[in-house]
Scaffold this active site. Sequence first.
Site, PDB file in Angstrom:
ATOM      1  N   ARG A  63     108.901  33.155  78.346  1.00 40.57           N
ATOM      2  CA  ARG A  63     109.700  34.383  78.427  1.00 40.57           C
ATOM      3  C   ARG A  63     109.326  35.106  79.705  1.00 40.57           C
ATOM      4  O   ARG A  63     108.403  34.712  80.410  1.00 40.57           O
ATOM      5  CB  ARG A  63     109.574  35.262  77.183  1.00 40.57           C
ATOM      6  CG  ARG A  63     108.279  35.325  76.438  1.00 40.57           C
ATOM      7  CD  ARG A  63     107.114  35.914  77.191  1.00 40.57           C
ATOM      8  NE  ARG A  63     107.434  37.210  77.758  1.00 40.57           N
ATOM      9  CZ  ARG A  63     106.818  37.739  78.783  1.00 40.57           C
ATOM     10  NH1 ARG A  63     105.820  37.092  79.380  1.00 40.57           N
ATOM     11  NH2 ARG A  63     107.151  38.921  79.250  1.00 40.57           N
ATOM     12  N   GLY A  64     110.042  36.214  79.969  1.00 38.25           N
ATOM     13  CA  GLY A  64     109.900  36.903  81.255  1.00 38.25           C
ATOM     14  C   GLY A  64     110.958  36.325  82.191  1.00 38.25           C
ATOM     15  O   GLY A  64     111.087  35.087  82.304  1.00 38.25           O
ATOM     16  N   ALA A  65     111.712  37.202  82.852  1.00 37.39           N
ATOM     17  CA  ALA A  65     112.919  36.761  83.559  1.00 37.39           C
ATOM     18  C   ALA A  65     112.686  35.596  84.532  1.00 37.39           C
ATOM     19  O   ALA A  65     113.380  34.573  84.451  1.00 37.39           O
ATOM     20  CB  ALA A  65     113.557  37.956  84.258  1.00 37.39           C
ATOM     21  N   GLN A 195     104.003  41.746  73.882  1.00 41.47           N
ATOM     22  CA  GLN A 195     103.703  41.102  75.173  1.00 41.47           C
ATOM     23  C   GLN A 195     102.658  41.876  75.968  1.00 41.47           C
ATOM     24  O   GLN A 195     101.906  41.286  76.742  1.00 41.47           O
ATOM     25  CB  GLN A 195     104.988  40.972  76.013  1.00 41.47           C
ATOM     26  CG  GLN A 195     106.041  40.047  75.440  1.00 41.47           C
ATOM     27  CD  GLN A 195     107.077  40.808  74.631  1.00 41.47           C
ATOM     28  OE1 GLN A 195     106.773  41.792  73.958  1.00 41.47           O
ATOM     29  NE2 GLN A 195     108.316  40.362  74.682  1.00 41.47           N
ATOM     30  N   ASP A 235     114.738  42.994  84.032  1.00 40.48           N
ATOM     31  CA  ASP A 235     115.480  41.775  83.694  1.00 40.48           C
ATOM     32  C   ASP A 235     116.815  41.699  84.419  1.00 40.48           C
ATOM     33  O   ASP A 235     117.302  40.616  84.717  1.00 40.48           O
ATOM     34  CB  ASP A 235     115.706  41.696  82.180  1.00 40.48           C
ATOM     35  CG  ASP A 235     114.494  41.090  81.514  1.00 40.48           C
ATOM     36  OD1 ASP A 235     113.487  41.796  81.360  1.00 40.48           O
ATOM     37  OD2 ASP A 235     114.532  39.892  81.191  1.00 40.48           O
ATOM     38  N   LYS A 246     112.304  45.594  79.140  1.00 44.05           N
ATOM     39  CA  LYS A 246     111.821  45.566  77.766  1.00 44.05           C
ATOM     40  C   LYS A 246     111.987  46.912  77.063  1.00 44.05           C
ATOM     41  O   LYS A 246     111.713  47.958  77.657  1.00 44.05           O
ATOM     42  CB  LYS A 246     110.355  45.138  77.773  1.00 44.05           C
ATOM     43  CG  LYS A 246     109.685  45.038  76.432  1.00 44.05           C
ATOM     44  CD  LYS A 246     110.452  44.199  75.418  1.00 44.05           C
ATOM     45  CE  LYS A 246     110.765  42.805  75.918  1.00 44.05           C
ATOM     46  NZ  LYS A 246     111.780  42.117  75.080  1.00 44.05           N
TER      47      LYS A 246
HETATM   48  O1  MRU Z   1     111.667  39.571  76.113  1.00 45.17           O
HETATM   49  P1  MRU Z   1     110.817  39.218  77.298  1.00 45.17           P
HETATM   50  O2  MRU Z   1     109.373  39.069  76.963  1.00 45.17           O
HETATM   51  O3  MRU Z   1     111.371  38.023  78.038  1.00 45.17           O
HETATM   52  O4  MRU Z   1     110.960  40.473  78.232  1.00 45.17           O
HETATM   53  C1  MRU Z   1     110.265  40.493  79.451  1.00 45.17           C
HETATM   54  C2  MRU Z   1     110.444  41.738  80.215  1.00 45.17           C
HETATM   55  O5  MRU Z   1     111.100  42.656  79.805  1.00 45.17           O
HETATM   56  C3  MRU Z   1     109.843  41.756  81.575  1.00 45.17           C
HETATM   57  O6  MRU Z   1     109.443  43.050  81.929  1.00 45.17           O
HETATM   58  C4  MRU Z   1     110.903  41.274  82.578  1.00 45.17           C
HETATM   59  O7  MRU Z   1     111.400  40.018  82.193  1.00 45.17           O
HETATM   60  C5  MRU Z   1     110.378  41.200  83.931  1.00 45.17           C
HETATM   61  S1  MRU Z   1     109.298  39.810  84.042  1.00 45.17           S
HETATM   62  C6  MRU Z   1     108.650  39.763  85.546  1.00 45.17           C
END
Ligand code: MRU
Length: 341
Positions: A63-65, A195, A235, A246
């Site tokens: 996960r994470g963009a 997270q 994201d 998030k």
């Molecule tokens: O649901 P997730 O864990 O994928 O959400 C992640 C986030 O919101 C991060 O802040 C975002 O993806 C930026 S990651 C560098």
Amino acid sequence: MTEKGESDLRVRTESGVRDLRAVWFEDGAVRMIDQRGLPHKLEIASFSHYAQVADAIRDMTTRGAPSIGAAAAYGMCLAALSGADLGAASERLKAARPTANDLFFAVDRMLGQLKEGADPVVAADGYADMMVDKCTRIGGHGSPLIKDGMRVMTHCNAGALATVDVGTALAPIRRAWSEGRRFLVYASETRPRLQGMQLTAWELGQEGIDHAVIPDGASAYYMGKGVDLVITGADRIAANGDFANKIGTLDKAIAARHFGIPFYVAAPVSTFDFGTADGGGIEIEQRPEEEVTEIYGRRIAPDGSPALNPAFDVTPAGLVTGFITENGILGPGDIRRVTGE
Ligand code: MRU
């Protein structure tokens, strides 16, 4: 496995220290750290079909963009190597999660390169390397914002796990710490998937960076006591600078404005979605209510109480002090100039 240069995911295991990326390609399979087990279990998941990669994005194995984008690039790589229909693969991967712009950017980029005859592994590795390079540059631009003795707040995990390596919001933090400055990071726990507590605190702990986990609801309390800087990831950033991140990011941005604390968003340019005029056009993923009502599979909410579980919220551009990108720091008003759009 592609391990380029010094990794920030320097993981201590029983057999010693290993340098890892969050996502990589090895022996014909996509490998990823299974982020659902951290911080207590470090397990590597392995997938040989693109549909499995799509499922792993959906169930948040990764996960994470930027990591989602890299996983999807490797998913497209698997599709190409197996001779699968690339159009169907791209649709399946894009349907995994709706909010992160990087997912769509990565799939479209791979599709274009594969149609031009690119080697699938070289193209996907190139995508992952490009993201790591962008994050390293984000760290360089953002690091001067962090001074000795500061208290810096972040939310969710925008570290190496979220970005293949290095991080976005954590990149300036890592760089400033490695340059010798000493400060405290508040990592808010990030209900419901935790997270912040399970991933960000783990990453900071691996590198000995001073930090404290705080409940999400304590963010404004600590801001009132003295936070110097807030840095989050993003994201998707709309053309006017409104951005999705998030759930809980908006609360922090509002509280930061109330207390006069600078609020920065660290993100690669691939996060900008110029086809979406403002935050109202960003699709917000709704996740299963069990993520809210249960902990480790055990129901903690009253039987029969429904729950709502939006994964992201949208923060208005007006609350953002600056966007830390690989091309420099820009204000909401000069997004197009710095991104070259
Ligand atoms: O649901 P997730 O864990 O994928 O959400 C992640 C986030 O919101 C991060 O802040 C975002 O993806 C930026 S990651 C560098």
